[in-house]
Design an enzyme around this catalytic site. Structure first.
Site, PDB file in Angstrom:
ATOM      1  CG  ASP A  60      -2.205  -0.707   1.056  1.00 15.48           C
ATOM      2  OD1 ASP A  60      -2.749  -0.670  -0.073  1.00 15.48           O
ATOM      3  OD2 ASP A  60      -2.687  -1.316   2.030  1.00 15.48           O
ATOM      4  CD  GLU A  65      -4.044  12.180   1.689  1.00 18.51           C
ATOM      5  OE1 GLU A  65      -4.270  13.323   1.288  1.00 18.51           O
ATOM      6  OE2 GLU A  65      -4.905  11.266   1.661  1.00 18.51           O
ATOM      7  CG  ASP A  66      -2.860   6.997   4.291  1.00 19.43           C
ATOM      8  OD1 ASP A  66      -3.634   7.924   4.572  1.00 19.43           O
ATOM      9  OD2 ASP A  66      -3.148   6.077   3.496  1.00 19.43           O
ATOM     10  NE  ARG A  85      -0.520   2.146   4.083  1.00 18.25           N
ATOM     11  CZ  ARG A  85      -1.042   3.241   3.541  1.00 18.25           C
ATOM     12  NH1 ARG A  85      -2.313   3.500   3.700  1.00 18.25           N
ATOM     13  NH2 ARG A  85      -0.286   4.076   2.852  1.00 18.25           N
ATOM     14  NE  ARG A 130      -6.547   1.601   8.438  1.00 13.34           N
ATOM     15  CZ  ARG A 130      -6.181   1.502   7.172  1.00 13.34           C
ATOM     16  NH1 ARG A 130      -5.278   2.318   6.677  1.00 13.34           N
ATOM     17  NH2 ARG A 130      -6.717   0.582   6.396  1.00 13.34           N
ATOM     18  CG  HIS A 160      -8.001   7.694   5.782  1.00  7.77           C
ATOM     19  ND1 HIS A 160      -7.483   7.004   4.707  1.00  7.77           N
ATOM     20  CD2 HIS A 160      -7.298   7.279   6.860  1.00  7.77           C
ATOM     21  CE1 HIS A 160      -6.505   6.207   5.117  1.00  7.77           C
ATOM     22  NE2 HIS A 160      -6.381   6.345   6.424  1.00  7.77           N
ATOM     23  CB  CYS A 247      -4.599   8.037  -1.074  1.00  4.97           C
ATOM     24  SG  CYS A 247      -6.341   8.060  -0.765  1.00  4.97           S
TER      25      CYS A 247
END
Ligand code: CIR
Length: 252
Positions: A60, A65-66, A85, A130, A160, A247
């Site tokens: 992923d 962006e995460d 992640r 998350r 999100h 993202c």
């Protein structure tokens, strides 16, 4: 105005990433074409692109962006909310260190960048599956030190915060019905997405252009009222992996 963006190439094993969608198996060749079109669009909008290699151990990882929250003064490196992640952040920190001082969110606090919406000098931080409350508080504390303000928003639906709410310029939010009545957003004008087009809430506003996912005609009509240029991009393969336009990059 943004001048830079970090993106990461999807790996051949990207389909092994986390997903809740039932839209079928994504296709690697189509994904790469869609990703290339995305990168070219950011270049067309004048951004300097930093393109990182795929991370095969983290399928992923192209949802960059995460992994960070980049502000004009510094960058916060997140601690993503799912185990798989967490290992994505080191190479992002290396890339960002050339442009910003970096500060880390520390476990057991978690933050996914997809939960953090920057609107000028204010940050909305989604508390979600998350991003935990402690993570939001550490992030908020760092933001305060640098002169920014923040408020939290409860993310009860969607992956999100930015799956449902995005800033589209001129004090306006593009927002799904579920979030439209949130007290936190009362000072903003809103464009409310039709129930059948919720995915299109994940529209990206870059330097007075709106990049929106292809296939959502009612949203396009509404976006035209903003007067901004609109670019539609097909992100069908990212959608199959629960991701979308915001993202895929870190803009700064
Ligand atoms: C995940 O579940 O973490 C990825 N498959 C999708 C992440 C999408 N990122 C985003 O909305 N910011």
């Amino acid at each position: 105005m943004f001048t830079h963006a970090i993106v990461r190439k999807p790996g051949e094993n990207f389909a092994r990433g986390i997903t809740t969608s039932n839209l079928g198996l994504p296709n690697y060749e189509v994904m790469m074409k869609q990703h290339e079109a995305y990168v070219n669009t950011l270049k067309f909008l004048g951004l300097n692109l930093i393109v990182l290699d795929a991370l095969p151990d983290h399928p992923d990882a192209y949802f960059v962006e995460d992994t960070a929250v980049v502000t004009p003064n510094m960058a916060i490196i997140t601690n993503p909310g799912v185990g798989d992640r967490k290992g994505e952040v080191d190479t992002i920190e290396q890339a960002l260190a050339a442009y910003r001082k970096t500060i880390r969110i520390q476990a057991p606090r978690t933050v996914d960048g997809g939960d953090v919406l920057m609107v000028g000098s204010h940050f909305f931080i989604g508390i979600s599956e998350r991003t935990n409350k402690q993570g939001a508080e550490q992030l908020g504390g760092i933001l305060n030190e640098y002169g920014y303000t923040w408020t939290t928003v409860c993310v009860d639906s969607g992956l999100h915060l930015k799956s449902s709410v995005n800033y589209i310029g001129k004090n306006r939010l593009l927002i799904t019905d579920t979030f439209a009545d949130c007290e936190e957003f009362k000072d903003y004008d809103t464009i409310i997405i039709n129930e059948t087009e919720e995915y299109a809430a994940n529209t990206l506003f870059i330097n007075n252009t709106l990049i929106t996912p292809k296939g959502f005609p009612s949203t396009i009509k509404k976006l035209k009222s903003t007067g901004f240029d609109i670019i539609e991009l097909d992100v069908s393969e990212m959608r199959k992996m629960d991701g979308g336009l915001t993202c895929l990059s870190l803009r700064f």
